[in-house]
Design a protein around this motif. Structure first.
Motif, PDB file in Angstrom:
ATOM      1  N   PHE A   1       0.837  -1.203   0.000  1.00  0.00           N
ATOM      2  CA  PHE A   1       0.000   0.000   0.000  1.00  0.00           C
ATOM      3  C   PHE A   1       0.872   1.254   0.000  1.00  0.00           C
ATOM      4  CE2 PHE A   1      -2.968  -3.233   1.189  1.00  0.00           C
ATOM      5  CZ  PHE A   1      -4.175  -2.818   0.661  1.00  0.00           C
ATOM      6  N   PHE A   2       1.825   1.246  -0.972  1.00  0.00           N
ATOM      7  CA  PHE A   2       2.729   2.377  -1.209  1.00  0.00           C
ATOM      8  C   PHE A   2       3.567   2.713   0.025  1.00  0.00           C
ATOM      9  CE2 PHE A   2      -1.075   3.288  -3.944  1.00  0.00           C
ATOM     10  CZ  PHE A   2      -0.502   2.817  -5.119  1.00  0.00           C
ATOM     11  N   GLY A   3       4.077   1.654   0.678  1.00  0.00           N
ATOM     12  CA  GLY A   3       5.015   1.836   1.784  1.00  0.00           C
ATOM     13  C   GLY A   3       4.412   1.832   3.165  1.00  0.00           C
ATOM     14  N   LEU A   4       3.104   1.754   3.271  1.00  0.00           N
ATOM     15  CA  LEU A   4       2.477   1.749   4.595  1.00  0.00           C
ATOM     16  C   LEU A   4       2.627   0.407   5.293  1.00  0.00           C
ATOM     17  CD1 LEU A   4      -0.831   3.684   3.763  1.00  0.00           C
ATOM     18  CD2 LEU A   4       1.246   4.585   4.839  1.00  0.00           C
ATOM     19  N   LEU A   5       2.727  -0.677   4.514  1.00  0.00           N
ATOM     20  CA  LEU A   5       2.847  -2.028   5.060  1.00  0.00           C
ATOM     21  C   LEU A   5       4.025  -2.731   4.402  1.00  0.00           C
ATOM     22  CD1 LEU A   5      -0.945  -3.048   4.913  1.00  0.00           C
ATOM     23  CD2 LEU A   5       0.334  -2.333   6.948  1.00  0.00           C
ATOM     24  N   PRO A   6       4.434  -3.891   4.927  1.00  0.00           N
ATOM     25  CA  PRO A   6       5.522  -4.646   4.282  1.00  0.00           C
ATOM     26  C   PRO A   6       5.125  -5.075   2.870  1.00  0.00           C
ATOM     27  CG  PRO A   6       5.157  -5.431   6.514  1.00  0.00           C
ATOM     28  CD  PRO A   6       4.034  -4.491   6.223  1.00  0.00           C
ATOM     29  N   GLU A   7       6.087  -5.095   1.970  1.00  0.00           N
ATOM     30  CA  GLU A   7       5.832  -5.499   0.600  1.00  0.00           C
ATOM     31  C   GLU A   7       5.569  -7.000   0.511  1.00  0.00           C
ATOM     32  OE1 GLU A   7       8.961  -4.314  -1.962  1.00  0.00           O
ATOM     33  OE2 GLU A   7       8.639  -2.152  -1.673  1.00  0.00           O
ATOM     34  N   PHE A   8       4.718  -7.377  -0.433  1.00  0.00           N
ATOM     35  CA  PHE A   8       4.442  -8.794  -0.688  1.00  0.00           C
ATOM     36  C   PHE A   8       4.351  -8.984  -2.200  1.00  0.00           C
ATOM     37  CE2 PHE A   8       1.601 -12.394  -1.478  1.00  0.00           C
ATOM     38  CZ  PHE A   8       2.229 -13.379  -0.738  1.00  0.00           C
ATOM     39  N   ARG A   9       5.372  -9.609  -2.797  1.00  0.00           N
ATOM     40  CA  ARG A   9       5.437  -9.737  -4.248  1.00  0.00           C
ATOM     41  C   ARG A   9       5.339 -11.192  -4.688  1.00  0.00           C
ATOM     42  NH1 ARG A   9       6.938  -5.083  -6.819  1.00  0.00           N
ATOM     43  NH2 ARG A   9       7.655  -3.377  -5.450  1.00  0.00           N
ATOM     44  N   ILE A  10       4.663 -11.393  -5.800  1.00  0.00           N
ATOM     45  CA  ILE A  10       4.570 -12.711  -6.425  1.00  0.00           C
ATOM     46  C   ILE A  10       4.955 -12.568  -7.894  1.00  0.00           C
ATOM     47  CG2 ILE A  10       2.746 -13.516  -4.862  1.00  0.00           C
ATOM     48  CD1 ILE A  10       0.741 -13.002  -7.113  1.00  0.00           C
ATOM     49  N   GLU A  11       5.280 -13.686  -8.525  1.00  0.00           N
ATOM     50  CA  GLU A  11       5.569 -13.676  -9.964  1.00  0.00           C
ATOM     51  C   GLU A  11       4.237 -13.698 -10.718  1.00  0.00           C
ATOM     52  OE1 GLU A  11       8.233 -16.737 -11.060  1.00  0.00           O
ATOM     53  OE2 GLU A  11       9.782 -16.182  -9.612  1.00  0.00           O
ATOM     54  N   LEU A  12       3.679 -12.510 -10.889  1.00  0.00           N
ATOM     55  CA  LEU A  12       2.320 -12.412 -11.438  1.00  0.00           C
ATOM     56  C   LEU A  12       2.262 -12.819 -12.900  1.00  0.00           C
ATOM     57  CD1 LEU A  12      -0.651 -11.551 -11.121  1.00  0.00           C
ATOM     58  CD2 LEU A  12       0.056  -9.250 -11.772  1.00  0.00           C
ATOM     59  N   TYR A  13       3.220 -12.332 -13.706  1.00  0.00           N
ATOM     60  CA  TYR A  13       3.135 -12.542 -15.144  1.00  0.00           C
ATOM     61  C   TYR A  13       3.657 -13.933 -15.500  1.00  0.00           C
ATOM     62  CZ  TYR A  13       2.311  -7.548 -15.169  1.00  0.00           C
ATOM     63  OH  TYR A  13       1.789  -6.306 -14.932  1.00  0.00           O
ATOM     64  N   GLY A  14       2.725 -14.829 -15.729  1.00  0.00           N
ATOM     65  CA  GLY A  14       3.081 -16.207 -16.020  1.00  0.00           C
ATOM     66  C   GLY A  14       2.031 -17.152 -15.461  1.00  0.00           C
TER      67      GLY A  14
ATOM     68  N   TYR B   1     -11.214   1.456  -8.464  1.00  0.00           N
ATOM     69  CA  TYR B   1     -10.294   2.482  -7.969  1.00  0.00           C
ATOM     70  C   TYR B   1      -9.261   2.843  -9.031  1.00  0.00           C
ATOM     71  CZ  TYR B   1      -6.845   4.804  -4.996  1.00  0.00           C
ATOM     72  OH  TYR B   1      -5.963   5.706  -4.459  1.00  0.00           O
ATOM     73  N   GLY B   2      -8.715   1.825  -9.681  1.00  0.00           N
ATOM     74  CA  GLY B   2      -7.714   2.084 -10.714  1.00  0.00           C
ATOM     75  C   GLY B   2      -8.277   2.859 -11.894  1.00  0.00           C
ATOM     76  N   SER B   3      -9.569   2.675 -12.172  1.00  0.00           N
ATOM     77  CA  SER B   3     -10.172   3.356 -13.322  1.00  0.00           C
ATOM     78  C   SER B   3     -10.490   4.819 -13.048  1.00  0.00           C
ATOM     79  CB  SER B   3     -11.455   2.619 -13.730  1.00  0.00           C
ATOM     80  OG  SER B   3     -12.480   2.806 -12.771  1.00  0.00           O
ATOM     81  N   ILE B   4     -10.511   5.216 -11.781  1.00  0.00           N
ATOM     82  CA  ILE B   4     -10.833   6.616 -11.465  1.00  0.00           C
ATOM     83  C   ILE B   4      -9.629   7.366 -10.892  1.00  0.00           C
ATOM     84  CG2 ILE B   4     -13.299   6.178 -11.125  1.00  0.00           C
ATOM     85  CD1 ILE B   4     -12.822   6.099  -8.132  1.00  0.00           C
ATOM     86  N   VAL B   5      -8.444   6.759 -11.003  1.00  0.00           N
ATOM     87  CA  VAL B   5      -7.202   7.427 -10.592  1.00  0.00           C
ATOM     88  C   VAL B   5      -6.533   7.993 -11.840  1.00  0.00           C
ATOM     89  CG1 VAL B   5      -4.871   7.007  -9.768  1.00  0.00           C
ATOM     90  CG2 VAL B   5      -6.809   6.126  -8.489  1.00  0.00           C
ATOM     91  N   LYS B   6      -6.018   9.190 -11.751  1.00  0.00           N
ATOM     92  CA  LYS B   6      -5.459   9.861 -12.938  1.00  0.00           C
ATOM     93  C   LYS B   6      -4.300   9.080 -13.545  1.00  0.00           C
ATOM     94  CE  LYS B   6      -6.808  14.704 -12.753  1.00  0.00           C
ATOM     95  NZ  LYS B   6      -6.332  16.107 -12.766  1.00  0.00           N
ATOM     96  N   VAL B   7      -3.213   8.893 -12.788  1.00  0.00           N
ATOM     97  CA  VAL B   7      -2.044   8.171 -13.302  1.00  0.00           C
ATOM     98  C   VAL B   7      -1.537   7.260 -12.196  1.00  0.00           C
ATOM     99  CG1 VAL B   7       0.241   8.322 -14.342  1.00  0.00           C
ATOM    100  CG2 VAL B   7      -1.429  10.144 -14.751  1.00  0.00           C
ATOM    101  N   TRP B   8      -1.800   5.973 -12.330  1.00  0.00           N
ATOM    102  CA  TRP B   8      -1.359   5.002 -11.315  1.00  0.00           C
ATOM    103  C   TRP B   8       0.135   4.740 -11.481  1.00  0.00           C
ATOM    104  CZ3 TRP B   8      -4.382   2.056  -7.808  1.00  0.00           C
ATOM    105  CH2 TRP B   8      -3.698   1.029  -7.167  1.00  0.00           C
ATOM    106  N   PRO B   9       0.945   4.724 -10.405  1.00  0.00           N
ATOM    107  CA  PRO B   9       0.632   5.094  -9.015  1.00  0.00           C
ATOM    108  C   PRO B   9       1.150   6.498  -8.664  1.00  0.00           C
ATOM    109  CG  PRO B   9       2.661   3.837  -9.064  1.00  0.00           C
ATOM    110  CD  PRO B   9       2.266   4.063 -10.500  1.00  0.00           C
ATOM    111  N   TYR B  10       1.439   7.313  -9.710  1.00  0.00           N
ATOM    112  CA  TYR B  10       2.137   8.578  -9.481  1.00  0.00           C
ATOM    113  C   TYR B  10       1.188   9.722  -9.128  1.00  0.00           C
ATOM    114  CZ  TYR B  10       5.503   5.695 -11.925  1.00  0.00           C
ATOM    115  OH  TYR B  10       6.320   4.654 -12.296  1.00  0.00           O
TER     116      TYR B  10
END
Length: 566
Positions: A139-152, A323-332
């Protein structure tokens, strides 16, 4: 003279009915059987049109990258099937066999993925687990990161589980709802424990539904194009291979060979499902007792937790896409804006194109399906013709959408075909969608017509009333709720499908689902999510209108019956 007319009118009725059946059978031959034959011819021919036997298949299996795609498809389909069927079984058991609260809410959430294109699940997973995803970045640095190999493989499996879970839940829910409580009473009388009763009564009682669910989930995953296209990355599967062979390399013969490989599990699934349904008939009798839910706090707590976790996962997919559809430029730039929805409601946009196509499919498909089902179900004589028409009506069940679109390219794009003029028009997409979803609609309508008393037709014949007058005055009003449900089924599925029309659209007639694929290709994830949510909204509105209308019709019919009895 009057006596002579009365004597020949029944024959005229039967002749006219069978003439309509013959015409519609010819239409099915031109839209299903002949295009399918074109696929088989392409698969055993070279680019010059000469017969080469199994050379295309030999070339396929001698190419390591293509063989890897086949094994990848089998692998992700098996994993998806195991997880989706397990979750669907537990979810259906919770809603039909437990006393948990909020069943209407859980049921509504479980069906939400049916209203969304399969690409939406992949898009939402990118927002959650992509390189700049909510969970990936904590959540953009608020919590620990959790990454998976999504593409595949991981991303495809997660997307396909969300895609196939509602199908598994629906099939198993029906099986749990139609059980005989006397078997459970007998097990309790014999002193069987709850756990033993589950394995000796509950599971065997749903075995045919489980078989159908396994094959449905496997085939849906095996033939799906949307999820692998969005989150597959470099992990190739058969569906994406077919797309690359046809669109990327213009290798129609190899594309036909891949199409045949996609067709095999669908045909096997169809045959096994038909056999299972035949064996399942007679499982319930007139003396069967409905299941009575007994109090069990531990069971209800565990099942409520299961339903909550699954529902939270589904809702998170929908909400993060919103949420992603109503944000101007994700995640900037996370400032809220509706700019990604601009232009979608224009008169010539993909979303409006889809509305026009889906409306045409719903209206034309409902009329054709009802008329054909009525003629086959309520006609007499010419058994060979009616059985042939019924067989052709079942064929689309064994045709994956991607294969159906491919055979339409082979058949209708041939200048020597009399129907070549349809190619590149909106009508080819309407016809393809009607054929794609025809079998389920036909079976639904046939089941509804079987419940109508045949005395209506017998009385009409006795009074020499033409069959079409009985159809309009009696059968249509009594079947209207089912017709509306078929109309809804055609509309919703036409809005979300992409595989059946990915080869058929013209540049100025691009449907919304295809536009989502193109947006994702160009990196416009937010616009793709916005288009997906508009599709969900349109489908939910359609479902609400149909359910309210059909519910009102059923209540009016019941009131008339009660008034008549009193």
């Amino acid at each position: 003279m009057d006596t002579w007319l009365k004597r020949i009118r029944p024959n005229v009725n039967e002749w006219s009915k069978n003439s309509f059946i013959l015409l519609m059978t010819i239409a099915l031959i031109f839209t299903i059987l002949m295009p399918l034959g074109e696929l088989l011819i392409k698969a055993v021919s070279n680019q010059e049109g000469n017969f080469v036997g199994l050379a295309n298949f030999a070339k396929y299996f001698s190419t390591p990258t293509l063989v890897a795609s086949l094994w990848n498809s089998i692998k992700v389909s098996l994993i998806t099937t195991i997880v989706a069927v397990t979750l669907g079984f537990g979810f259906a058991y919770a809603l039909e066999r437990s006393g948990i609260r909020g069943k209407w809410f859980f049921r509504s959430v479980a069906l939400l993925p049916l209203f969304a294109p399969s690409m939406l699940h992949g898009l939402a997973l990118i927002y959650l687990f992509g390189n700049q995803g909510l969970i990936s970045t904590g959540f953009f640095g608020l919590l620990p990161e959790f990454r998976i190999e999504l593409y595949g493989q991981t991303g495809i499996v997660l997307s396909e589980i969300l895609y196939t879970f509602p199908q598994a839940f629906l099939i198993l829910s029906v099986a749990f709802a139609s059980s005989d409580y006397r078997l459970y009473e007998a097990a309790e009388t014999l002193g069987a424990s709850k756990w033993r009763t589950f394995w000796t009564v509950t599971v065997p009682g749903t075995k045919f539904a489980l078989i159908s669910t396994v094959f449905v989930c496997f085939v849906l995953t095996f033939t799906d194009f949307g999820a692998p296209k969005v989150v597959g990355g470099q992990y190739n599967v058969l569906a994406t291979d077919l797309f690359k062979q046809v669109i990327g390399q213009q290798n129609m013969q190899m594309g036909a060979a891949v199409g045949v490989l996609l067709l095999i599990p669908a045909v096997i699934s169809f045959v096994i499902d038909r056999i299972s349904q035949r064996k399942q008939s007679g499982w319930l009798s007139a003396k069967s007792m409905p299941y009575r839910i007994e109090a069990n706090k531990l069971r209800d707590v565990l099942l409520f937790m299961l339903c909550s976790v699954v529902s939270a996962a589904i809702l998170s997919i929908i909400l993060v896409a919103l949420y992603g559809s109503i944000v101007k430029v994700w995640p900037y730039n996370l400032q809220l804006s509706l700019s990604h929805y601009d232009g979608f409601l224009d008169g010539a946009g993909p979303f409006v194109n889809s509305l026009i196509i889906s409306t045409g499919v719903a209206l034309i498909g409902s009329v054709v399906t009802f008329l054909f089902a009525y003629l086959i179900e309520k006609s007499r004589g010419y058994a060979i013709l009616r059985n042939s028409a019924y067989f052709l009506s079942m064929l689309p069940l064994a045709l994956p959408g991607l294969v159906l679109g491919l055979i339409y390219v082979f058949f209708f794009n041939n200048p020597n075909q009399p129907l070549h003029g349809l190619y590149g028009t909106i009508w080819i997409m309407i016809i393809c969608n009607i054929v794609h979803f025809y079998s389920v609609s036909f079976l639904t309508m046939t089941s509804a017509l079987k419940k109508l008393d045949s005395e209506f037709e017998a009385a009409s014949e006795t009074m020499n009333v033409p069959w079409y007058k009985t159809l309009v005055r009696v059968t249509v009003p009594m079947s209207l709720p089912c017709i509306l449900e078929i109309c809804m089924y055609y509309f919703i599925n036409s809005m979300v499908t992409v595989s059946a029309i990915i080869f058929l659209y013209a540049p100025d007639l691009k449907p919304a689902a295809v536009a989502i694929v193109n947006m994702e290709d160009s990196g416009d994830i937010a616009q793709a999510a916005a288009m997906s949510l508009l599709i969900i909204l349109a489908n939910l509105i359609m479902r609400t209108v149909v359910m309210l209308t059909s519910g009102r019709m059923r209540r009016r019919t019941e009131a008339l019956l009660v008034r008549k009895d009193s």
